[in-house]
Design a protein around this motif. Sequence first.
Motif: not given
Length: 360
Positions: A214-218
Amino acid sequence: MGTSDQTTVKEEKKQELPCRAGSSAAMQCSPVAKPPFTLGDVKKAIPPYCFYRSVIKSFSYLVHDLVIAMGLLYALVGIPALPSILWFVTWPLYWAAQGCFLFGVWIIAHECGHNAFPQWHPWSGAALERDEVFVPRFKSNLPWYSPYVYKYNNPVARLVLLAVQLTVGWPMYLAFNTWGHQYPRFASHFDPSGPIYKGRERICIVISNISILTVSFALYKLMAAFGFWWVRRIYGIPLLVVNAWLVVVTYLHHTHRALPHYDSSEWDWLPGALATVDRDYGILNRVFHNITNTHVAYHLFPTIPHYHAVEATKAIRPILGEYYQFDPTPVVKAIWREAKECIYIQAEDHKGVFWYSNKF
């Protein structure tokens, strides 16, 4: 005095030989005999309120660190307006400061994990068969490149190895278990079915992996909006600083020629927990919530919140006596010294007890 008593005295005196802690300081090797005190004795010396954990006070430290991090981020608005020659100063200052305070945030998150346990975290310090990171190796198990770095006392190669450990060491440890405990098959901290985890831990790793994705996508969306170099300057380099401090702090707490390491025949919980060393990081002790200079107390009582750890450390030092280790050597000097002297472990006076050496 009988023969056995004389032998015991001789063995104890051998452990009193000074272990080097810098050119102007010396540390005695930690005793390996059973401590004359119990964990209960140590706990009685600590004021009871040191074990009290306040949700409000704990969150206040988190808010404090996040406000400073946001303030540093807001200050970036003014950097482009400065003469370009000053960018070579302002950007590194931002990276260093942001990385330090975000490491403070990491420490609070780390503390949350230990506070989740009702009594104490089952620490297995200095246990060769149980430790998970920076596990000492025997001379016969050193990697192939060791002679080029250590045997010939190659400072350039040592510097390169330290640079690798400080920049990509933490991601390599998580992904490939580099410098970690050796398992019979491939181990990764991202693999919930791997040998590192058991039982309910596996579902926690699944949740952790989802969070990382999720953080990587953000971050991907931020790069799409502002560009790769913007995200690298704002977030990427401070993250490298956080990772570097994580490696340094962990390494220096558990790597010292004065500290013993035990195999299963000699390891016991209390001596193992005491086989760590407090360090002095100067002003960064406060920024790092004193995890640096109160690590011995943390090993013994991980549920003590960081804002009581200094007082707890002062209370237990008289009880621990020679079993307490503190090294005031400046951090940079200590890193270089331990990287030069703490290469592999070998047994000396006691079977099942091992000490660092660098002799080839």
